[in-house]
Write a protein that holds these residues in place. Structure first.
Motif, mmCIF file in Angstrom:
data_model
loop_
_atom_site.group_PDB
_atom_site.id
_atom_site.type_symbol
_atom_site.label_atom_id
_atom_site.label_comp_id
_atom_site.label_asym_id
_atom_site.label_seq_id
_atom_site.Cartn_x
_atom_site.Cartn_y
_atom_site.Cartn_z
ATOM 1 N N ALA B 274 4.017 73.761 -22.698
ATOM 2 C CA ALA B 274 5.328 73.245 -23.119
ATOM 3 C C ALA B 274 5.167 72.190 -24.227
ATOM 4 O O ALA B 274 5.852 72.240 -25.255
ATOM 5 N N VAL B 275 4.258 71.249 -24.008
ATOM 6 C CA VAL B 275 4.046 70.174 -24.993
ATOM 7 C C VAL B 275 3.500 70.757 -26.303
ATOM 8 O O VAL B 275 3.925 70.380 -27.402
ATOM 9 N N LEU B 276 2.607 71.709 -26.154
ATOM 10 C CA LEU B 276 2.014 72.312 -27.350
ATOM 11 C C LEU B 276 3.059 73.070 -28.168
ATOM 12 O O LEU B 276 2.978 73.125 -29.401
ATOM 13 N N HIS B 277 4.034 73.660 -27.482
ATOM 14 C CA HIS B 277 5.131 74.328 -28.198
ATOM 15 C C HIS B 277 5.857 73.324 -29.096
ATOM 16 O O HIS B 277 6.182 73.617 -30.246
ATOM 17 N N VAL B 278 6.106 72.152 -28.556
ATOM 18 C CA VAL B 278 6.822 71.121 -29.320
ATOM 19 C C VAL B 278 5.959 70.669 -30.505
ATOM 20 O O VAL B 278 6.448 70.586 -31.649
ATOM 21 N N VAL B 279 4.684 70.402 -30.237
ATOM 22 C CA VAL B 279 3.775 69.947 -31.308
ATOM 23 C C VAL B 279 3.672 71.017 -32.398
ATOM 24 O O VAL B 279 3.772 70.724 -33.599
ATOM 25 N N PHE B 306 -6.360 85.237 -35.458
ATOM 26 C CA PHE B 306 -7.412 84.519 -34.749
ATOM 27 C C PHE B 306 -7.177 84.555 -33.234
ATOM 28 O O PHE B 306 -8.102 84.731 -32.444
ATOM 29 N N THR B 307 -5.914 84.399 -32.829
ATOM 30 C CA THR B 307 -5.593 84.407 -31.401
ATOM 31 C C THR B 307 -5.967 85.745 -30.770
ATOM 32 O O THR B 307 -6.586 85.794 -29.702
ATOM 33 N N HIS B 308 -5.580 86.817 -31.441
ATOM 34 C CA HIS B 308 -5.892 88.131 -30.882
ATOM 35 C C HIS B 308 -7.393 88.380 -30.841
ATOM 36 O O HIS B 308 -7.902 88.988 -29.900
ATOM 37 N N LEU B 309 -8.057 87.868 -31.840
ATOM 38 C CA LEU B 309 -9.510 87.972 -31.857
ATOM 39 C C LEU B 309 -10.095 87.262 -30.626
ATOM 40 O O LEU B 309 -10.981 87.782 -29.947
ATOM 41 N N LEU B 310 -9.567 86.079 -30.335
ATOM 42 C CA LEU B 310 -10.042 85.318 -29.175
ATOM 43 C C LEU B 310 -9.809 86.096 -27.877
ATOM 44 O O LEU B 310 -10.687 86.177 -27.025
ATOM 45 N N TYR B 331 -2.084 80.824 -29.219
ATOM 46 C CA TYR B 331 -0.908 81.701 -29.109
ATOM 47 C C TYR B 331 0.379 80.881 -29.231
ATOM 48 O O TYR B 331 1.305 81.230 -29.957
ATOM 49 N N VAL B 332 0.396 79.794 -28.503
ATOM 50 C CA VAL B 332 1.579 78.936 -28.497
ATOM 51 C C VAL B 332 1.847 78.383 -29.907
ATOM 52 O O VAL B 332 2.998 78.343 -30.366
ATOM 53 N N PHE B 337 5.307 78.423 -34.589
ATOM 54 C CA PHE B 337 5.395 78.487 -36.052
ATOM 55 C C PHE B 337 6.431 79.511 -36.498
ATOM 56 O O PHE B 337 7.312 79.223 -37.295
ATOM 57 N N TYR B 338 6.318 80.719 -35.963
ATOM 58 C CA TYR B 338 7.221 81.755 -36.485
ATOM 59 C C TYR B 338 8.652 81.564 -35.992
ATOM 60 O O TYR B 338 9.607 81.935 -36.656
ATOM 61 N N THR B 339 8.805 80.978 -34.810
ATOM 62 C CA THR B 339 10.166 80.744 -34.323
ATOM 63 C C THR B 339 10.868 79.701 -35.197
ATOM 64 O O THR B 339 12.043 79.861 -35.549
ATOM 65 N N THR B 340 10.141 78.668 -35.551
ATOM 66 C CA THR B 340 10.709 77.652 -36.443
ATOM 67 C C THR B 340 11.086 78.281 -37.783
ATOM 68 O O THR B 340 12.182 78.046 -38.311
ATOM 69 N N LEU B 341 10.201 79.104 -38.269
ATOM 70 C CA LEU B 341 10.462 79.785 -39.545
ATOM 71 C C LEU B 341 11.706 80.657 -39.428
ATOM 72 O O LEU B 341 12.548 80.693 -40.338
#
Lengths: 287, 425
Positions: B274-279, B306-310, B331-332, B337-341
């Motif tokens: 949750a916090v990471l989403h905000v950051v 990179f996430t999918h690679l991980l 992932y978060v 990022f894309y939601t903000t965009l």
């Protein structure tokens, strides 16, 4: 993951690479509590508690770079301890060689270790002077480089410093994103072993960039003295910044956040300005 | 920030606009994240007892209908001038929330396939109409300079809330809570829809100001709907949403990864997410505001790749233990990022004449259609027993395609401009 583990992880991966161990069977336990009951291949113990139960045997080799490694059963291969804790319980055994470079170790009476070698790089309880020597040396080196830079390449420091001063939030954001992403990418690269040299090079470049950021922030601090001896002012500014980072680091959590934030602002400012070659201007928005 | 200026100067009317926008869009997106996207699956599979493949078909119907309704209503709003009439938009929003309230109350009582399909059809109509109505509020309430930060606030808050509540995605459990929360909104919108207020009158005229009514990317020339400047971002955002849902919905179904996802029983992990989403959203807001939008796209695709690679690396070489939090962390970040965009981009590609159409097409195609189509595909792949690793390999391939495609597209566009006699800036 504890960031302090990264250099040790790189060292271990270099050792694995040199030893010809199959990377696909290598397991890195980063965090949490784990009981390993069967594993063929290298095992790296990070910031975790790993137990080999009494009736189990793993092949090894095992590398301990943090956390705790409890052997109640048996490790057939070598165990290399660089940091963390190693505990061999009564009946626990190491079939290969135990190489001890650092960290604490504890053997129960019935513990069996076939062969043991020990090379201590640092005393168990370093005195304060020894503890601060690396910081003092780093500060001196940065101060010297910073003084030279301020005298010969002042424009570059001006440009980076301006970005850090005028756009701290943008610099922080870019610095944080780059640090998190590239750190993960380089550690990830290291696990491929093939890209280990690229990973080491990348981490070194990252370190140099952070140092450049510290010099630029030190230059900004030095500017406050309004002296014509810009080299001296920059050197003193760098000493002040390094001293501040040490002092603020004493405060738990908040101190680390402030120190980390300052380093990331410097890193971001360096990247945003192409290492000082171009002034950073955010896009112009109406209103 | 303009917001700081408004606060310093005590201009409370524009500040009311900020408040309304953030409240409306956060609540709407939270409803979408929980009740629609995940609650609907629960309703179909657990309550009605439909197989996963059948639910995927219903989801596809929902996606398609939502898109059609969004586009029709967006074009209609622009043609009739409703896109710039705040009172009309309030009335439409009142109607939408009223319908959604009825749907929310009715959800636990849906027990047959026919009722379920009917519920979905009505839901998609409300959603479709809601897209141009709510997203076009950006032109009324938020000045250009603050759009990145406000979009980040909406994305961060809605994800923060959705990560922490509900603990389990069961439609019957939070239908009641959502209904109770929606009633005050319906009442307030009902009042401001029929009665004129000086504050609303002032807010209704804000879009006529230069700093509100003409989007950031419409200067000096407005972006046309049938142009690469608009279609390019639609395709890119479609790719982003599609890749995300296609991967994420399978990941959270895997027992191994549940412990480090939104469905984790560990509140510490959920709080971390949750916090990471905000950051992440705030970082995206800073980048959107201060850099060319292509940089934000680069970050999004880079993070996804990179996430999918991980994840794929962990699946292939992991030892079956709970994966490290670094996996959901990236992932978060990508999702935030894309939601903000998504919140900021479409209004900034629009003017008062095109806001309805552009937000409908942008959010409809890139957001809803991509999300629901990939959700359907993810459910389908699960239904036919496609191995998890194979599924993620497809997601990886798509992800890599987009990360390569973006620079190629930009380079190709530049070549076209130069070939037409453009300057080599």
């Amino acid at each position: 993951m504890n960031l302090e583990l990264i250099p040790l992880l790189i060292v271990v991966l270099l050792m694995i690479s040199a030893g010809g161990v199959d990377v696909e069977t290598t397991e890195f336990v980063i965090e949490g509590d784990h009981e390993i009951t069967e594993h063929r291949g290298a095992l790296i113990v990070g910031d975790a508690t790993v137990i080999i139960p009494g009736d189990e045997t793993i092949t090894g080799p095992v590398y301990v770079i943090g956390g705790e490694f409890h052997i109640e059963g048996a490790v057939e291969g070598d165990v290399t301890q660089l940091s963390g804790s190693l505990l061999i319980e009564d009946g626990g055994s190491i079939g290969g060689e135990l190489q001890h470079f650092g960290g604490s170790e504890e053997f129960a009476d019935g513990a069996i270790v076939s062969e043991r070698s020990s090379v201590e790089f640092a005393p168990a309880e370093p005195d304060p002077i020894a503890a601060y020597t690396p910081v003092i040396l780093t500060t001196l080196m940065l101060a010297l480089v910073g003084a030279w830079f301020a005298r010969t390449r002042r424009t570059l420091l001006d440009t980076v410093g301006s970005a850090a001063r005028d756009h701290p939030v943008i610099s922080l954001t870019v610095g944080a994103l780059l640090a998190v992403t590239f750190l993960a990418v380089f550690v990830f690269m290291a696990f491929t072993l093939v890209l280990l040299p690229v990973s080491i090079l990348g981490l070194l470049v990252g370190m140099v960039t952070i140092f450049y950021g510290i010099i630029a922030v030190g230059y900004l601090v030095g500017q406050q003295w309004e002296t014509e001896r810009v080299g001296l002012a920059t050197a003193l500014g760098i000493v002040a910044v390094m001293a501040f980072l040490q002092v603020i680091g004493v405060v738990p959590i908040l101190g680390d956040l402030i120190a980390g934030g300052l380093l990331l602002i410097g890193l971001g400012a360096v990247v945003l300005t192409y290492f000082g070659l171009q002034e950073f201007e955010p896009v112009t928005l109406p209103g | 920030m303009k917001l700081v200026e408004y606060v310093r100067e005590g201009q409370w009317i524009p500040l009311t606009g900020y408040l309304f926008y953030v409240a409306a869009l956060t609540a709407g997106y939270y409803y979408n994240l929980t009740f629609v996207q995940l609650g609907l699956t629960d309703l179909g599979t657990r309550e009605i007892g439909l197989p996963a493949e059948d639910v995927s078909v219903v989801m596809a119907v929902l996606a398609f209908l939502t898109l059609v309704v969004a586009v029709v209503s967006g074009i209609t709003m622009d043609k009739k001038g409703w896109s710039t009439d705040l009172y009309v938009k309030f009335r439409l929003l009142f109607f939408i929330i009223l319908v959604q309230l009825i749907l929310t109350v009715a959800a636990p009582f849906v027990s047959s396939v026919e009722a379920f399909v009917g519920w979905v059809v009505v839901c998609s109509m409300a959603l479709g109409l809601g897209i141009p109505v709510t997203f076009s509020f950006m032109l009324d309430f938020i000045p250009i300079r603050d759009r990145g930060y406000v979009a980040a606030t909406v994305a961060g808050l809605s994800f923060f809330a959705a990560a922490l509540y509900p603990v389990e995605w069961r439609i019957d459990e939070f239908s009641l809570v959502m209904s109770v929360l929606m009633v005050p909104a319906v009442l307030i919108l009902g009042v401001i829809s029929v009665k004129r207020f000086a504050v609303i009158d002032a807010l209704a005229g804000q879009h006529e100001r230069d700093t509100f009514g003409i989007g950031r990317f419409c200067r000096p020339t407005p972006v046309r709907t049938l142009s690469l400047a608009f279609i390019g971002p639609v395709v890119l955002m479609f790719g982003v949403f599609f890749i995300d849902s296609l991967g994420f919905l399978r990941i959270i179904e895997e027992p191994l990864y549940i412990y480090t996802s939104w469905q984790s029983p560990d509140m510490g992990v959920r709080l971390f997410i949750a916090v990471l989403h905000v950051v992440g959203a705030l970082a995206a807001g800073v980048l959107y505001t201060n850099f060319n939008r292509n940089w934000v796209f680069f970050w999004v695709f880079g993070l996804f790749a990179f996430t999918h690679l991980l994840y794929v690396f962990d699946i292939r070489f992991g030892v079956g233990d709970t994966p490290a939090l670094i996996l959901p962390m990236f992932y978060v970040l990508a999702v935030s990022f894309y939601t903000t965009l998504n919140f900021a981009l479409w209004p900034d590609l629009s003017t008062t004449e095109t806001i309805g159409t552009h937000t409908a097409l942008g959010v409809g195609i890139a957001g809803w259609l991509a999300t629901f189509l990939s959700t359907s595909l993810a459910l389908y792949s699960e239904g036919i027993g496609l191995p998890f690793g194979t599924h993620l390999t497809y997601v990886n391939a798509l992800s890599l395609l987009f990360i390569v495609g973006l620079p190629v597209l930009l380079y190709g566009h530049r070549m076209v401009v130069l070939a037409r006699g453009g300057t080599a800036s």
